[in-house]
Design an enzyme around this catalytic site. Structure first.
Site, PDB file in Angstrom:
ATOM      1  N   MET A 256       0.826  -1.204   0.000  1.00  0.00           N
ATOM      2  CA  MET A 256       0.000   0.000   0.000  1.00  0.00           C
ATOM      3  C   MET A 256       0.860   1.253   0.000  1.00  0.00           C
ATOM      4  SD  MET A 256      -2.947   1.285  -0.078  1.00  0.00           S
ATOM      5  CE  MET A 256      -3.159   3.053  -0.124  1.00  0.00           C
ATOM      6  N   GLU A 257       0.457   2.177  -0.867  1.00  0.00           N
ATOM      7  CA  GLU A 257       1.279   3.351  -1.172  1.00  0.00           C
ATOM      8  C   GLU A 257       1.085   4.539  -0.234  1.00  0.00           C
ATOM      9  OE1 GLU A 257      -1.351   2.248  -3.126  1.00  0.00           O
ATOM     10  OE2 GLU A 257      -2.514   3.926  -3.896  1.00  0.00           O
ATOM     11  N   HIS A 290       5.986  -0.124  -8.050  1.00  0.00           N
ATOM     12  CA  HIS A 290       4.574   0.249  -8.163  1.00  0.00           C
ATOM     13  C   HIS A 290       4.173   1.201  -7.027  1.00  0.00           C
ATOM     14  CE1 HIS A 290       0.298  -0.582  -9.203  1.00  0.00           C
ATOM     15  NE2 HIS A 290       0.124  -0.313  -7.923  1.00  0.00           N
ATOM     16  N   GLU A 291       4.469   0.802  -5.810  1.00  0.00           N
ATOM     17  CA  GLU A 291       4.048   1.642  -4.674  1.00  0.00           C
ATOM     18  C   GLU A 291       4.784   2.974  -4.703  1.00  0.00           C
ATOM     19  OE1 GLU A 291       1.486   0.483  -3.446  1.00  0.00           O
ATOM     20  OE2 GLU A 291       1.763  -1.601  -4.071  1.00  0.00           O
TER      21      GLU A 291
HETATM   22  N1  0A1 Z   1      -3.390   0.578  -3.737  1.00  0.00           N
HETATM   23  C1  0A1 Z   1      -2.684  -0.653  -3.503  1.00  0.00           C
HETATM   24  C2  0A1 Z   1      -3.549  -1.844  -3.397  1.00  0.00           C
HETATM   25  C3  0A1 Z   1      -4.352  -2.003  -2.178  1.00  0.00           C
HETATM   26  C4  0A1 Z   1      -5.713  -1.851  -2.248  1.00  0.00           C
HETATM   27  C5  0A1 Z   1      -6.524  -2.108  -1.165  1.00  0.00           C
HETATM   28  C6  0A1 Z   1      -5.909  -2.522  -0.031  1.00  0.00           C
HETATM   29  O1  0A1 Z   1      -6.663  -2.832   1.050  1.00  0.00           O
HETATM   30  C7  0A1 Z   1      -7.996  -2.879   0.911  1.00  0.00           C
HETATM   31  C8  0A1 Z   1      -4.550  -2.663   0.070  1.00  0.00           C
HETATM   32  C9  0A1 Z   1      -3.774  -2.388  -1.013  1.00  0.00           C
HETATM   33  C10 0A1 Z   1      -1.831  -0.947  -4.708  1.00  0.00           C
HETATM   34  O2  0A1 Z   1      -2.259  -0.738  -5.821  1.00  0.00           O
HETATM   35  O3  0A1 Z   1      -0.735  -1.449  -4.528  1.00  0.00           O
HETATM   36 ZN    ZN Z   2      -1.498   0.380  -7.073  1.00  0.00          ZN
END
Ligand code: 0A1
Ligand code: ZN
Length: 850
Positions: A256-257, A290-291
C-alpha cells in the site's frame, strides 16, 4: 444483485463534498484493546457543494466526546457515521473515539499483526479509525502524534518531535484519508539514502522484525532504482525528507502506497537468495516500484471517487511494467503481462464478474481491486501511448501532472490532458473505460496484383448489464514477411475504429505472411485462420518477439484442442518446431523458457467453452500431460543439453540473465523428469544453494509422485520462515494429482502451522487449490465443498480476502450440468448464510445472477 442491493453506490450519483478540510491533527494513544484517537479537523464549507449536510464516516467507533469550536456537541450517530448541525462557515471539529485494534481481524483500519500496530486505509478503512469525510476528494495535510511505549512509531510525512513514549509526524502534502498510515512496533531498519535530481537528500528505511533484517538489501536497491527511474523517465522527484517501508505479515493485498510510509505484505518485500525465488525477486522489484510510483500517480494526483480507481492503478501498473521492461527484458515482460492478462483478465471479462475498467456501480469497493481495473487499465494506457506516440505521451503526462498536482481527478481529466497535449479526439477511445468485455478481432486477407489487403472486423460479446457493444479504437501493430522469411513491411500501427475496416499494403512482389497484433498491441482476442505451416514459419522467422512466441503458443493450443476434442495425438511438427526454437542460442534463455510453457488448463477450458462445448478439466489435464510427455520424449537430447549447458555457476544473483537461465533449465528439468525419473531433480535439490533451484526441484519431484523425503526435509529446514512455509503449503496442493488435490488441501488445514487467519497462509492452500484446475473441478465436488467450507469460516473474520477468493467459482457456467449443479449448490449455501459480509454477498450475488 448489484442492481437491486440497497447498498449500491453509483458513479452517476457523485456529488462534491459539502465541507473541505484544511488541516487534520490526530493523536493516537495506543493500547491493544482500547486505543484512543483524538482528532482535530479544520473544516470549511465547499464553495462548489450543492448542499450543506455535514456527514462524517465512522464504523465500529466508540464516540467518547465531540466538540465544535471548543463547545461540546452531541452528534447524531447514524448508519455508517455521524451527522450534526454544522456552521456554514469555517470551524474546528474535535472528537475522541475508542477502537480495538487487537480484535480487528479484517485487517482494515488500525490492527495488530504479531504485536505490531499497523493500518490499512484504502479504500474505506480510515472510517474505522475516526470520524472523517472518508472520500478521496477531501484532501488535507495531516499532523500526527503517536503515544506508545513501543520503540518505533511511524506515520506519514516528515518526522517532528519525538521522545520517551511519543513521536510526531507532519505530512505537508494534502492527501485523502485513504493514504493515512501509522505503524508502531519493535522493529529494526535497513537504512539507505537517495539524493534526488534537485540535490535533496532523502533517508530511506525498510522496517522489519529483527529476524528479517537479512532480507532487506534487495528491496532497498529496488527502491533506489525506482526513484532514479521515475526521475529519468517521467521527470518525477520525491517530495519528503524520508521514505519508509514497513513489512507486515498479516495483510490482505500486496502492498500500500501510503504517503511516505508504504506498508508491504512481507511476501512482497522480504527476500534473500535462500528464501526467495527468482520470481519473488522480480515481483518484489515490481511492487516496490509500483508503490513508489504511486507517489505521483495516485498521491500527488489522486482519484475524485473510487469509480476512478483505474486512473491511479492502470497508470501505475503501466509504469511498473515499463520499469520492469527497462530493468530486465521488454520482450519477456510483454509476454508475461499478456499471459497474465489472458489467464486472469480475459477470464474475468468472459464471466459473470465482467465489469468496465471504470465500473458504474459497486456495493463494496474492495471487490473492484480487480485484474480488469489494474491490468486492463494498464493496457489502456499502453494503447494511448501507442496511438499518440512516445513524444505525445510524454507531453500529455507532463500536462497531466502540471494541471492536476494536488487534485482529485477523473478519467475525463486524464483523457483531456491527452487531447490538449496532442490535439487528438479521444471521445471514441473513452469507450475502453466504460465498455466491459474483450473485443474479438477477426482477420480476413486478400492478395491481388501486388496489393495485400487486411480486413479487420471487431465484435465484443455481451457482458452483464451491457448487451450491446460499440466499436472501440484498437491499435493493431502489423508487420509483413516475405515467404523467404525477410520482413518486407516493418511494424506499423493501423487503427481499427469501425466495426470493419480494410488496410491495404502496396508494392509487394509476393503474397506476404502477416504478423498481426505485434507486441500484443491491444487487449483483444485475435481470430485468425492460420495454418500450422504459417505458424511454424512465424515461430522461425517473425522479427517481433511477442508474435514469435505467440506462433508457438498458437501451435501448442491448436494441438491441445485437437487432442482434447478430437482425440488426436501430440503433433510431431509442433514439437520439432518448438525444439528448433528452444535450441536457438541467439534467443534469450528466459524467452525460450516462455516458449516451453504450454497454455494453462484454465485457458484451454475457456478456449473449449468458446467453441460451444463444456470443457472437461480432467481431459484437459490429461491432454496437457500427454503433450508434455511427448515433448520430453522427442526433445530429450535438446532438453538435456539445455539443462547441462545453461546451469548458472558462481554466487546467486537475482539479475535477469541468471534468472532466465534458471527458468530455462528448470523448465527442461520438469520435462525430463517425466521420462527419466527424479534423479536429476534430487541431485539439484541436494546441491541447491538458493530457493529457486531448491523449490523447482521439489516441485518436479512431487509432480512425478516422488519427493516425500525432500518434502519433509524442506519442512524441517524452513519451519521457522513463514514466507518459505507458505511455499511449502502451496506447492503440495499445486503439485497434487487432480484426484488428490482436495484431500491434500484438507490434510494441510489440520497441520499445526496452518494459521488460517493469516491471509498469506490461507491463500497458499486455497489459492493453490483453485489454481489446480483439474483438482479443484474433480468430479466428486470435494474441492468445491472444501473451499466453500473455509470461505464461510473466514468470512466473519476477514471479508475482504474471503470475497476475493470466491472468484475460484466465477467460471462455473462453463462446465457440464453435474459440475454446475455442484458449484451452484455451494454458491447458494454461501449466499444463504446468515450474517454473510457485504463483500462476499456481492461477489456471490454477481456470480449467481443470470
Ligand atoms: N493501492 C494498492 C492496493 C491495495 C488496495 C486495497 C488494499 O486494502 C484494501 C490494500 C492495497 C496498490 O495498488 O498497490
Ligand atoms: Zn497500485
Amino acid at each position: 444483485m448489484t442492481q437491486h442491493d440497497p447498498r449500491t453506490v453509483y458513479l452517476r450519483d457523485y456529488t462534491p463534498p459539502a465541507y473541505l478540510v484544511d488541516e487534520v491533527r490526530l493523536t493516537f494513544r495506543l493500547a491493544p484493546h482500547a486505543t484512543r484517537v483524538l482528532s482535530e479537523i479544520r473544516f470549511r464549507p465547499n464553495p462548489d457543494a450543492t448542499g450543506r449536510d455535514f456527514f462524517l464516516h465512522g464504523e465500529g467507533l466508540k464516540l467518547i466526546s465531540a466538540h465544535i469550536n471548543g463547545a461540546q456537541v452531541t452528534p447524531e450517530l447514524i448508519e455508517g457515521g455521524l451527522t450534526l448541525d454544522a456552521p456554514d462557515a469555517p470551524f474546528t471539529f474535535e472528537a475522541e473515539v475508542e477502537i480495538d485494534p487487537e480484535n480487528n481481524t479484517a485487517l482494515e483500519g488500525l490492527y495488530r499483526s504479531n504485536g505490531m500496530y499497523c493500518t490499512q486505509c484504502e479504500a474505506e478503512g480510515f472510517r474505522k479509525i475516526t470520524f472523517y469525510p472518508d472520500r478521496p476528494d477531501v484532501m488535507a495535510p495531516f499532523h500526527v502524534r503517536i503515544e506508545s511505549d513501543l520503540p518505533v512509531l511511524l506515520s506519514n510525512g516528515n518526522p517532528g518531535a519525538s521522545g520517551e513514549g511519543f513521536a510526531e509526524w507532519s505530512d505537508p502534502w494534502p492527501k485523502p484519508a485513504y493514504l493515512f498510515a501509522l505503524v508502531a512496533g519493535d522493529l529494526v531498519a535497513h537504512s539507505g539514502s537517495f539524493t534526488t535530481m534537485s540535490g535533496r537528500d532523502v533517508a530511506l528505511n525498510l522496517w522489519v522484525r529483527k529476524a528479517d533484517i537479512d532480507k532487506c538489501a534487495f528491496g532497498m536497491e529496488a527502491l533506489k532504482k525506482s526513484m532514479t527511474w521515475d526521475e529519468e523517465v517521467y521527470g518525477r522527484e520525491y517530495d519528503l525528507d524520508v521514505f519508509n517501508i514497513v513489512a507486515v505479515d498479516d495483510f490482505n493485498m500486496g502492498a500500500m502506497e501510503n504517503k511516505g510510509l508504504n506498508i508491504f505484505n512481507s511476501s512482497a518485500v522480504l527476500a534473500s537468495p535462500a528464501t526467495a525465488t527468482d520470481a519473488d525477486f522480480e515481483r518484489i522489484e515490481a511492487i516496490i516500484a509500483h508503490e513508489y510510483f504511486h507517489n505521483w500517480t495516485g498521491n500527488r494526483v489522486t482519484c475524485r471517487d473510487w469509480f476512478q480507481l483505474c486512473l491511479k492503478e492502470g497508470l501505475t501498473v503501466f509504469r511498473d511494467q515499463q520499469f520492469t521492461g527497462d530493468m530486465r527484458s521488454h520482450a519477456v515482460k510483454r509476454i508475461d503481462d499478456a499471459m497474465l492478462l489472458r489467464a486472469a483478465q480475459f477470464r474475468e471479462d468472459n464471466g459473470p464478474l465482467a465489469h468496465p475498467v471504470r465500473p458504474e456501480s459497486f456495493v463494496e469497493i474492495n471487490n473492484f481491486y480487480t485484474v480488469t481495473v489494474y491490468e486492463k487499465g494498464a493496457e489502456i494506457v499502453g494503447m494511448l501511448r501507442r496511438l499518440v506516440g512516445d513524444e505525445g505521451y510524454g507531453k500529455a503526462l507532463d500536462l497531466y501532472f502540471e494541471r492536476h498536482d494536488g487534485q482529485a481527478v477523473t478519467i475525463e481529466d486524464w483523457l483531456r490532458a491527452f487531447e490538449d497535449a496532442t490535439g487528438r479526439d479521444l471521445s471514441q477511445f473513452a469507450r475502453w473505460y466504460s465498455q466491459a468485455g474483450t473485443p474479438r478481432v477477426h482477420v480476413a486477407e486478400d492478395w491481388s496484383e501486388g496489393r495485400y489487403t487486411l480486413t479487420l472486423r471487431q465484435e465484443t460479446p455481451p457482458t452483464p448489464g451491457q448487451p450491446d457493444k460499440q466499436p472501440v479504437v484498437i491499435p493493431v501493430a502489423v508487420g509483413l514477411l516475405n515467404p523467404n522469411g525477410d520482413e518486407v513491411v516493418p511494424t506499423q500501427v493501423v487503427e481499427l475504429n469501425e466495426a470493419e475496416q480494410s488496410f491495404a499494403f502496396d508494392g509487394l512482389s509476393a503474397r506476404p505472411v502477416p504478423s498481426i497484433l505485434r507486441g500484443f498491441s491491444a487487449p483483444v482476442i485475435l481470430r485468425q485462420e492460420q495454418s500450422d505451416e504459417t505458424r511454424t514459419f512465424l515461430l522461425a522467422h517473425d522479427t517481433d518477439p511477442f508474435n514469435k512466441w505467440e506462433a508457438g503458443r498458437d501451435l501448442a493450443r491448436t494441438n491441445l484442442m485437437a487432442m482434447i476434442q478430437d482425440g488426436t495425438g501430440p503433433d510431431a511438427g509442433y514439437i520439432d518446431a518448438l525444439g528448433r526454437g528452444i535450441a536457438d542460442e541467439s534467443l534469450d534463455p528466459a524467452f525460450r523458457a516462455q516458449l516451453l510453457a504450454l497454455p494453462g488448463e484454465d485457458e484451454l477450458a475457456q478456449a473449449i467453452f468458446e467453441t460451444g462445448h463444456a470443457p472437461d478439466p480432467t481431459a484437459i489435464h490429461e491432454a496437457r500431460e500427454a503433450l508434455r510427455h511427448a515433448i520430453a520424449d522427442r526433445l530429450g537430447d535438446v532438453l538435456t543439453r539445455l539443462y547441462d549447458t545453461h546451469q548458472v555457476t558462481g554466487p546467486y544473483s537475482p539479475e535477469a540473465a541468471d534468472a532466465g537461465r534458471r527458468s530455462l533449465t528448470n523448465a527442461a528439468l520438469s520435462l525430463l523428469s517425466l521420462t527419466q525419473g527424479g534423479d536429476r531433480a534430487r541431485a539439484q535439490y541436494r546441491a541447491a544453494d538458493n530457493m529457486t533451484q531448491q523449490i523447482a526441484a521439489l516441485g518436479v519431484l512431487l509432480r512425478i509422485g516422488e519427493g516425500e523425503a525432500e518434502l519433509k526435509a524442506f519442512e524441517d529446514q524452513w519451519s521457522h520462515e513463514r514466507l518459505v512455509m507458505n511455499k511449502w503449503f502451496g506447492l503440495q496442493v499445486a503439485a497434487s494429482a487432480p484426484r488428490d488435490a482436495a484431500a491434500t488441501a484438507e490434510a494441510l488445514t489440520a497441520h499445526p502451522a496452518f494459521d488460517w487467519k493469516n491471509p498469506n497462509r490461507f491463500r497458499a492452500v486455497f489459492g493453490a487449490l483453485s489454481g489446480n484446475a483439474a483438482g479443484f473441478h474433480a468430479p466428486s465436488g470435494a474441492g468445491y465443498r472444501l473451499l466453500a467450507d473455509w470461505l464461510l469460516k473466514l468470512d466473519p473474520l476477514n471479508p475482504q480476502t474471503t470475497a476475493r477468493m470466491t472468484q475460484a467459482f466465477s467460471t462455473w457456467k462453463r462446465y457440464d450440468a453435474d459440475r454446475k449443479t455442484l458449484i451452484r449448490a455451494e454458491l447458494e449455501r454461501i449466499a444463504s448464510t446468515e450474517g454473510l459480509s457485504r463483500d462476499t454477498s456481492e461477489m456471490i450475488g454477481r456470480m449467481l445472477a443470470d
